[in-house]
Design an enzyme around this catalytic site. Sequence first.
Site, PDB file in Angstrom:
ATOM      1  N   SER A   1     -27.422  50.282  43.039  1.00 61.40           N
ATOM      2  CA  SER A   1     -27.079  48.972  42.487  1.00 61.40           C
ATOM      3  C   SER A   1     -28.299  48.245  41.932  1.00 61.40           C
ATOM      4  CB  SER A   1     -26.455  48.091  43.575  1.00 61.40           C
ATOM      5  OG  SER A   1     -25.165  48.503  43.883  1.00 61.40           O
ATOM      6  N   GLY A   2     -28.078  47.568  40.811  1.00 65.14           N
ATOM      7  CA  GLY A   2     -29.139  46.759  40.220  1.00 65.14           C
ATOM      8  C   GLY A   2     -30.075  47.531  39.313  1.00 65.14           C
TER       9      GLY A   2
ATOM     10  N   GLY B   1     -26.650  52.143  46.768  1.00 67.84           N
ATOM     11  CA  GLY B   1     -28.101  52.082  46.802  1.00 67.84           C
ATOM     12  C   GLY B   1     -28.716  52.100  45.414  1.00 67.84           C
TER      13      GLY B   1
ATOM     14  N   ASP C   1     -22.317  40.311  36.757  1.00 70.71           N
ATOM     15  CA  ASP C   1     -23.104  40.811  37.889  1.00 70.71           C
ATOM     16  C   ASP C   1     -24.530  41.088  37.415  1.00 70.71           C
ATOM     17  OD1 ASP C   1     -23.929  41.806  40.291  1.00 70.71           O
ATOM     18  OD2 ASP C   1     -22.740  43.651  40.211  1.00 70.71           O
TER      19      ASP C   1
ATOM     20  N   HIS D   1     -25.120  40.926  42.774  1.00 72.21           N
ATOM     21  CA  HIS D   1     -24.614  41.237  44.127  1.00 72.21           C
ATOM     22  C   HIS D   1     -25.715  41.772  45.036  1.00 72.21           C
ATOM     23  CE1 HIS D   1     -24.060  45.565  42.782  1.00 72.21           C
ATOM     24  NE2 HIS D   1     -24.397  45.764  44.046  1.00 72.21           N
TER      25      HIS D   1
END
Length: 262
Positions: A209-210, A207, A115, A68
Amino acid sequence: MELILVLLLVVPTVSGCGVPSAKPDISRVVNGEEARPYSWPWQISLESFFPTCGGTLIAPNWVLTAAHCITFHTYRVVLAEHDMDKEEGPEQFIMVSKMFIHPKWNGNCASCGNDIALLKLEKSAVINDKVQPACLPQHGATLTHNQPCYVTGWGRLLSGGPRAITLQQAILPVVDHSTCSQSDWWGSSAKTTMVCAGGESKSACHGDSGGPLNCQGRDGKWYVEGVTSFVDGRGCNTPKKPTMFTRVASFIPWISETMAQN
């Protein structure tokens, strides 16, 4: 937006992975604090026109992040980043040459899973005392309930709050699938291809994320067991709604194949 907010075949272990030169301070973290500089040397900042997400260096020229996070055409990664507001000297800036989003990722349904994305870098990072890859778990490896893992990133310090300037870390105990999938927890949104961790006052936030869920193995090395995926739509610290991570151990075959073929 929906009620949630999006924030390998055995892969040969990278030699020298998961062992930071600067040991992370893991003795007293409760609700999150600034990380010791360069103690998570695989943490990267993913940037397009501005910092958007985190990620994990898993080989000198490969980064693992969340699907995402990939919404633009051009990205670069920043390695050896600590303070976002200043260039401190050891940073490495490398453009992303290819992006591989998991083929089963559905951008309209983060809770459906998958994801995860791989980024191939334009050139290999220089591995040194401040830039090192994390280890990948074995395919199918599982985490135990309450196992202490750490989320790292530059995300918001609390829901609606300011983004962190320096790299933060917080301990997030793992919540096992049988607990996390209960109806008053995440219910059917909790898949076996995900890891639940944290909850209450401790969570990832927008923020982050990942970025990685860092868990220390019995061998003392650090493994990227999760990719930060989503939190509850009501806020980052909603009770019984732990942060959800893509479970890296479920995707080792895809990671291995993608890296081998590209």
